[in-house]
Write a protein that holds these residues in place. Sequence first.
Motif, PDB file in Angstrom:
ATOM      1  N   LYS A   9       0.855  -1.182   0.000  1.00  0.00           N
ATOM      2  CA  LYS A   9       0.000   0.000   0.000  1.00  0.00           C
ATOM      3  C   LYS A   9       0.889   1.231   0.000  1.00  0.00           C
ATOM      4  CE  LYS A   9      -1.749  -3.062   2.850  1.00  0.00           C
ATOM      5  NZ  LYS A   9      -2.077  -3.561   4.146  1.00  0.00           N
ATOM      6  N   VAL A  10       0.847   1.982  -1.110  1.00  0.00           N
ATOM      7  CA  VAL A  10       1.799   3.055  -1.365  1.00  0.00           C
ATOM      8  C   VAL A  10       1.070   4.378  -1.560  1.00  0.00           C
ATOM      9  CG1 VAL A  10       3.648   3.825  -2.897  1.00  0.00           C
ATOM     10  CG2 VAL A  10       3.267   1.370  -2.564  1.00  0.00           C
ATOM     11  N   LEU A  11       1.611   5.433  -0.971  1.00  0.00           N
ATOM     12  CA  LEU A  11       1.106   6.792  -1.201  1.00  0.00           C
ATOM     13  C   LEU A  11       2.207   7.626  -1.830  1.00  0.00           C
ATOM     14  CD1 LEU A  11      -0.819   7.615   2.099  1.00  0.00           C
ATOM     15  CD2 LEU A  11      -1.605   6.403   0.064  1.00  0.00           C
ATOM     16  N   VAL A  12       1.845   8.417  -2.847  1.00  0.00           N
ATOM     17  CA  VAL A  12       2.809   9.255  -3.562  1.00  0.00           C
ATOM     18  C   VAL A  12       2.234  10.655  -3.698  1.00  0.00           C
ATOM     19  CG1 VAL A  12       4.140   9.559  -5.688  1.00  0.00           C
ATOM     20  CG2 VAL A  12       3.565   7.242  -4.906  1.00  0.00           C
ATOM     21  N   THR A  13       2.951  11.656  -3.196  1.00  0.00           N
ATOM     22  CA  THR A  13       2.544  13.040  -3.434  1.00  0.00           C
ATOM     23  C   THR A  13       3.223  13.515  -4.720  1.00  0.00           C
ATOM     24  OG1 THR A  13       4.347  13.984  -2.106  1.00  0.00           O
ATOM     25  CG2 THR A  13       2.254  13.560  -0.971  1.00  0.00           C
ATOM     26  N   GLY A  14       2.575  14.442  -5.415  1.00  0.00           N
ATOM     27  CA  GLY A  14       3.139  14.927  -6.672  1.00  0.00           C
ATOM     28  C   GLY A  14       3.163  13.836  -7.731  1.00  0.00           C
TER      29      GLY A  14
END
Length: 157
Positions: A9-14
């Motif tokens: 489970k990965v979160l990426v900003t931009g």
Amino acid sequence: MDLSLVGKKVLVTGGTRGIGRAVVQAFAREGANVGFCARTAYDVEMTEEQVAANAEGRIAGSTVDVTHQGELARWVSDCAVLFDGIDIVVSCAAVMVLDDTDETWGLTLQVDLMGTVRLVKAALPYLVDSRTASIVAVSGVAGREADFAAGPYGTAK
């Protein structure tokens, strides 16, 4: 290539342009569930549609301004509920402003530096529950060399 990311489970900003988009695409191809955000709704929608077409995992794009702690924290919390946790956060949000003014310094530090700090603070309660927790802050050459991007952007990187 199998990087053993299936189901992570990965979160990426931009996540709609440049390195951030490439990160979203790479995790998605490896089978991770990826939540990403950016400021522009159209870019988020287009990226979500294009990445989902080749994704092995679940893709969820959101319009978020990382300079707003509450907005960023809500996004992190919503993604944690959607994916049942968080394993990896990647801070890619950046402002490429080259003007040497107090305003551009303030904006660059709020997005590039404090956006990363806010992301980590919001995600930490979920990351401590992960057996594979990772925090990645993307930098660049401007962070170590004085070039055309010296000043606010290079300093923040």
